[in-house]
Enzyme design. Structure first.
Site, PDB file in Angstrom:
ATOM      1  CG  ASP A  52      -1.954   1.199   1.135  1.00 23.02           C
ATOM      2  OD1 ASP A  52      -2.703   1.264   0.127  1.00 23.02           O
ATOM      3  OD2 ASP A  52      -1.935   2.089   1.997  1.00 23.02           O
ATOM      4  CG  HIS A 101      -1.873  10.748   4.147  1.00 22.77           C
ATOM      5  ND1 HIS A 101      -0.872  11.834   4.608  1.00 22.77           N
ATOM      6  CD2 HIS A 101      -1.631  10.774   2.967  1.00 22.77           C
ATOM      7  CE1 HIS A 101      -0.564  12.618   3.363  1.00 22.77           C
ATOM      8  NE2 HIS A 101      -1.073  12.016   2.410  1.00 22.77           N
ATOM      9  CG  HIS A 106      -6.880   5.860   4.200  1.00 24.20           C
ATOM     10  ND1 HIS A 106      -7.110   5.623   3.273  1.00 24.20           N
ATOM     11  CD2 HIS A 106      -8.072   5.959   5.054  1.00 24.20           C
ATOM     12  CE1 HIS A 106      -8.578   5.422   3.034  1.00 24.20           C
ATOM     13  NE2 HIS A 106      -8.872   5.853   4.353  1.00 24.20           N
TER      14      HIS A 106
END
Length: 223
Positions: A7, A57, A150
């Site tokens: 990822d 994020h 995230h």
């Protein structure tokens, strides 16, 4: 088979707008069992993070400015994923950013043929249903409570569990080729197999079963 669940987090959505990678996370799985091998790094993207990406994020320009550049970790990263299949959710996005970073350094791009896109797997398996990582975690009861924002490693850990569930839920293929019919091979995928012995009823058991059915059918359950 060794695979890498991967990822990335970025400064924004499109490489055409000059967006860069700010984090890479990788978890190795061997025959669908997570190993202890991981690769993780934050990166200095050499540009500002967009407001929308910051909401996703939470990595600030100040924090990222102190991190290594992609050119400093590229060899270690490529060595980690070498000769291993990549497992990515929405692979088109991550590959476009990774290949952009590689192209900027004049390096060979990653081959999409050696990639499993779990988004495609999920859409084929559950057409018309939500297939985001959070939605799949909910479907398979994977605890995603730590996913406040995230982050690459947390997302990799969740995706590894979702990926294993996606494969395990495939319809089993039955193989009745054994001549003695004593074992049935139930094969959920090319890697994982287990064997189930078929127990044949005795003559006495067959006779008792026929007797039971005969007595049961004498009753009329619909009146």
């Amino acid at each position: 088979m060794k695979e890498i669940v991967l990822d990335t987090e970025t400064t924004g959505l499109s490489v055409r707008e000059g967006h860069r990678i700010v984090e890479i996370g990788c978890i190795e799985i061997n025959d669908l069992i997570p190993s202890k091998k991981r690769f993780h790094c934050y990166l200095n993207p050499e540009r500002k993070v967009s407001e929308k990406a910051l909401e996703v994020h939470g990595y600030t320009d100040e924090f990222l400015s102190t991190q290594k550049k992609f050119s400093e970790i590229v060899d270690e990263f490529l060595n980690f994923i070498e000769n291993k299949r990549l497992v990515i959710h929405n692979a088109e996005f991550d590959l476009s950013h990774l290949n952009n970073e590689l192209a900027l350094l004049g390096k060979k791009k990653l081959n999409s043929e050696n990639v499993v896109d779990t988004l495609v797997l999920a859409r084929n398996k559950f057409p018309g249903s939500p297939t985001s990582l959070d939605a799949l975690c909910k479907r398979y009861r994977v605890d995603n409570s730590k996913r406040k924002q995230h982050t690459a490693l947390i997302d990799c850990d969740l995706l590894a569990k979702v990926y294993i569930n996606l494969l395990d839920q495939k319809e089993p293929m039955l193989n009745f080729k054994n001549e003695d019919n004593e074992k049935t091979i139930i094969n959920s995928n090319k890697i994982n197999r287990y064997y189930k012995k078929v127990i044949k009823p005795t003559e006495e058991e067959l006779m008792l079963h026929k007797k039971y059915l005969k007595n049961s059918l004498k009753k009329n359950f619909f009146n």
